[in-house]
Scaffold this active site. Structure first.
Site, PDB file in Angstrom:
ATOM      1  N   ARG A 271      57.525  28.321  44.798  1.00  0.00           N
ATOM      2  CA  ARG A 271      57.876  29.810  44.965  1.00  0.00           C
ATOM      3  C   ARG A 271      58.981  30.042  45.506  1.00  0.00           C
ATOM      4  NH1 ARG A 271      56.082  33.952  41.892  1.00  0.00           N
ATOM      5  NH2 ARG A 271      55.355  35.727  43.155  1.00  0.00           N
TER       6      ARG A 271
ATOM      7  N   GLU B 171      60.342  36.468  37.367  1.00  0.00           N
ATOM      8  CA  GLU B 171      59.778  37.735  37.350  1.00  0.00           C
ATOM      9  C   GLU B 171      60.042  38.598  36.059  1.00  0.00           C
ATOM     10  OE1 GLU B 171      57.063  39.655  38.166  1.00  0.00           O
ATOM     11  OE2 GLU B 171      58.625  41.281  38.449  1.00  0.00           O
TER      12      GLU B 171
ATOM     13  N   SER C  69      50.857  35.941  40.737  1.00  0.00           N
ATOM     14  CA  SER C  69      49.791  36.063  39.813  1.00  0.00           C
ATOM     15  C   SER C  69      49.655  34.887  38.973  1.00  0.00           C
ATOM     16  CB  SER C  69      49.673  37.215  38.914  1.00  0.00           C
ATOM     17  OG  SER C  69      49.744  38.286  39.535  1.00  0.00           O
TER      18      SER C  69
ATOM     19  N   ASP D 270      57.866  41.140  44.053  1.00  0.00           N
ATOM     20  CA  ASP D 270      56.401  40.723  43.961  1.00  0.00           C
ATOM     21  C   ASP D 270      55.804  40.916  45.284  1.00  0.00           C
ATOM     22  OD1 ASP D 270      56.035  40.259  41.459  1.00  0.00           O
ATOM     23  OD2 ASP D 270      55.823  38.167  41.724  1.00  0.00           O
TER      24      ASP D 270
ATOM     25  N   GLY E 198      52.829  37.100  32.076  1.00  0.00           N
ATOM     26  CA  GLY E 198      52.188  38.395  31.957  1.00  0.00           C
ATOM     27  C   GLY E 198      52.061  39.037  33.299  1.00  0.00           C
ATOM     28  N   GLY E 199      52.498  38.706  34.250  1.00  0.00           N
ATOM     29  CA  GLY E 199      52.296  39.302  35.422  1.00  0.00           C
ATOM     30  C   GLY E 199      51.025  39.511  35.750  1.00  0.00           C
TER      31      GLY E 199
ATOM     32  N   THR F 277      57.958  35.431  33.025  1.00  0.00           N
ATOM     33  CA  THR F 277      57.208  34.229  33.258  1.00  0.00           C
ATOM     34  C   THR F 277      56.880  33.403  31.915  1.00  0.00           C
ATOM     35  OG1 THR F 277      56.257  35.336  35.282  1.00  0.00           O
ATOM     36  CG2 THR F 277      55.291  33.268  34.522  1.00  0.00           C
TER      37      THR F 277
HETATM   38  N1  GLY Z   1      56.300  37.187  38.946  1.00  0.00           N
HETATM   39  C1  GLY Z   1      54.969  36.678  38.194  1.00  0.00           C
HETATM   40  C2  GLY Z   1      54.120  35.964  39.250  1.00  0.00           C
HETATM   41  O1  GLY Z   1      54.599  35.387  40.091  1.00  0.00           O
HETATM   42  O2  GLY Z   1      52.953  36.438  38.980  1.00  0.00           O
END
Ligand code: GLY
Length: 618
Positions: free
Chosen positions: A129, A448, A501, A475, A523-524, A428
């Site tokens: 991350r 993102e 997510s 995020d 998909g966020g 993503t």
């Molecule tokens: N940016 C998408 C996620 O990490 O949930």
């Protein structure tokens, strides 16, 4: 190893997609007048990316190995790496590098990723991350009057760019579990970047629709003609700058990205943003590869399975397993309801699921943040999955919609953190791989938003092209405090990772421990619902991976319920509305990929008909 460019089958598939895909993006998807008008105190997260048509996929049966990724050229790179003797980790590296080039809107070396590996005896997890720069603080996205930037202004800025994690994490995972030499895995991406690849219908549509990318000089020169139109479908796009950066990283390792000319150019682009410069430094980049990437996957029993996923900063596994645990409890206490009616989830099942979704998202918004900074409720994240806690939560679900859920008190936690407002997140990509030895990868990767911060770096090469820098820091909660003045667990802090997510998942038989499936999606925030749907489809409803992926999508983020446009009978919508649900329809463009072990010992893979992915194997 000799790695060839994509075989004819993949090239043909791209051509077929070019001919068949919807001619234009669906303008109704992200910012519908209905969605805007109906949004009073809650905003449905915009779609991850614009829809580019629905193409039936056959599902793919293989006997030895399988690779499932979001673009045929990326799938093919993983296929060829395994054919050349590589394992699942090797293939994952090659797939990600090619996706950086051919699916640049979704993931890449300028972003971050979560990687799960089943090595035959253990589930290993590497956390790539992005992190906030050392100079970032909780006022990062605040304006001089103390209010947060408008969300899209925050996205389109140097402030949104987190220190990229993907390359360093993959290098570490490869050092620990790869089999082929690191440099070999770069061949497909370098070849395609130097020789060119055909712009896909999806990439073309997204380039054409995007309002911010043209303003970046590197992106404008790479993707657009003089009139500002996106280069057409089928245009052979070369990316010499990316090829040069990848050559250096292939030869010198990821330090060639995190130090020297590449790092200096990233920092120059971030700090040089014309309107909203960021504060990332070369020291931030140099420090990133020094961290411990390994983390502990969380494996949660459900029915006769063990489902393994990522711990915080991902909210994915916790939310999925809260929902599935609540549904299981309701089945036991109130009896099962029919799951599928005429091939789609029934109104009765959806009512329970959508209510469970509200409860899970209420907890997510209260508690989940980077575990290096945010306190786990009651001292352990797994308190959120305790059976007695989920039974308490399930008891809140009645015959009628509860409207909006409040967070609970897992592990006796007090609500001393602020409540995170729902913010859009999107973009993503996901890859699932099973190799010849039975090692299984589930990796979800992101920059993102589509095309990230809309800043590209040429890596200091001075050549045309480059790679996209993420906007992962949006995020985080843009506001450090909630309306009651309480600090939000997922606020910006120096060196912190934003909540995610992303839900890469591996499923095992609870009794034997045998591998059952690898699955995940872009998909966020909807990633959580897409992945949960595929898991329920495969494990509870007995569908194969393709059938489970094809099921219509549905989502709830603790407010209105969203159903995939045109995929549910009107009776389902009217029944839910009669129960008090505020029901909306939206495209819900998932990008699921999954591979499952079949009873005969073979494999069966599925790729989402809503995007361009395919499965290849032998
Ligand atoms: N940016 C998408 C996620 O990490 O949930």
């Amino acid at each position: 190893m000799t790695i060839h460019k994509a075989p004819r089958s993949a090239a043909l598939l791209l051509t077929a997609l070019a001919l068949l895909a919807a001619p234009a993006c669906a303008p109704e998807e992200a910012d519908t007048p209905q969605a805007q008008a109906a949004a009073v105190d809650y905003t449905i997260p915009p779609q991850p990316e614009l829809a580019t048509g629905y193409q039936e996929k056959p599902g793919w049966a293989t006997s030895e190995f399988a690779v499932a990724a979001a673009n045929p050229l990326a799938t093919d790179a993983g296929f060829q790496v395994i054919e050349a003797g590589g394992n699942a980790i090797d293939a994952a590296v090659a797939v990600q590098l090619v996706l950086t080039l051919v699916e640049p809107q979704s993931s890449g070396i300028g972003g971050g990723a979560f990687l799960l590996l089943w090595d035959g005896s253990d589930v290993l997890a590497w956390n790539g991350r992005e992190t906030a720069p050392a100079a970032a603080d909780e006022d990062h996205f605040l304006q001089s009057d103390g209010t947060p930037l408008a969300f899209q202004d925050a996205v389109h800025s140097g402030l949104s760019v987190g220190v990229p994690g993907t390359l360093a994490m993959l290098e570490r995972a490869h050092a620990e579990r790869g089999s082929l030499p690191w440099a070999e895995l770069f061949r497909p991406a370098i070849a395609l970047a130097e020789e060119g690849f055909a712009i896909s219908p999806r990439l073309h549509s997204l380039l054409q629709a995007d309002q911010g990318l043209r303003r970046d000089p590197v992106a404008r020169a790479l993707y657009y003609d003089e009139a500002g139109d996106a280069l057409p479908v089928g245009h052979e796009l070369r990316n010499p700058a990316l090829a040069a950066v990848l050559r250096r990283v292939a030869d010198e390792g990821a330090r060639a990205f995190y130090q020297g000319a590449v790092a200096e150019d990233i920092v120059a682009r971030v700090q040089g943003h014309p309107e909203r410069p960021g504060n990332m430094t070369v020291e931030d980049l140099a420090a990133y590869p020094e961290q411990d990437f390994r983390t502990e996957a969380i494996c949660t029993p459900w029915r006769s399975y063990s489902i393994c996923g990522f711990p915080p900063p991902s909210s994915g596994h916790l939310a999925i397993m809260q929902m599935l645990g609540i549904l299981e409890h309701l089945d036991e206490t109130h009896g099962e309801v029919t799951g599928l009616e005429e091939g789609v989830p029934s109104a009765a099942w959806l009512h329970r699921y959508l209510e469970a979704g509200k409860l899970a998202f209420a907890d997510r918004n209260q508690y989940v943040g980077d575990p290096g900074f945010a306190e786990a409720p009651g001292g352990s994240w797994t308190n959120m999955l305790a059976l007695d806690y989920l039974a308490e939560r399930a008891a809140l679900i009645g015959e009628r919609s509860m409207g909006t859920a409040s967070p609970g008190h897992p592990g006796g936690a007090r609500e001393n953190a602020g409540l995170h407002p729902e913010q859009p997140d999107r973009g993503t990509s996901h890859v699932s791989i099973v190799d010849r030895e039975g090692n299984a990868v589930s990796m979800t990767m992101t920059i993102e938003a589509g095309f990230g911060s809309r800043i590209m770096s040429d890596g200091g090469t001075g050549l045309p092209g480059g790679f996209h820098l993420n906007n992962e820091l949006t995020d985080f909660s843009l506001s450090p405090l909630d309306d009651a003045g309480r600090p939000i667990a997922n606020r910006v802090e120096p060196g912190k990772r934003p909540r995610s997510s992303m839900s890469p998942s591996l499923v095992f038989d609870l009794e034997s421990g045998d591998f059952v499936a690898s699955v995940g999606s872009p998909g966020g925030a909807a990633i959580i619902h897409y992945t949960a749907k595929a898991i329920v489809g495969m494990l509870a409803w007995g569908l194969d991976a393709q059938e489970a992926i094809d099921l219509p999508n549905f989502a709830n983020y603790n407010g209105p319920s969203t159903l995939e446009t045109g995929r549910f009978p009107s009776a389902v919508l009217s029944t839910l509305r009669a129960q008090g649900h505020e029901v909306r329809e939206a495209a819900l463009t998932s990008g699921l990929q999954a591979i499952q072990r079949t009873p005969d010992g073979g494999l069966f893979g599925g790729a989402d008909p809503r995007r361009e992915g395919i499965v290849m194997g032998r």
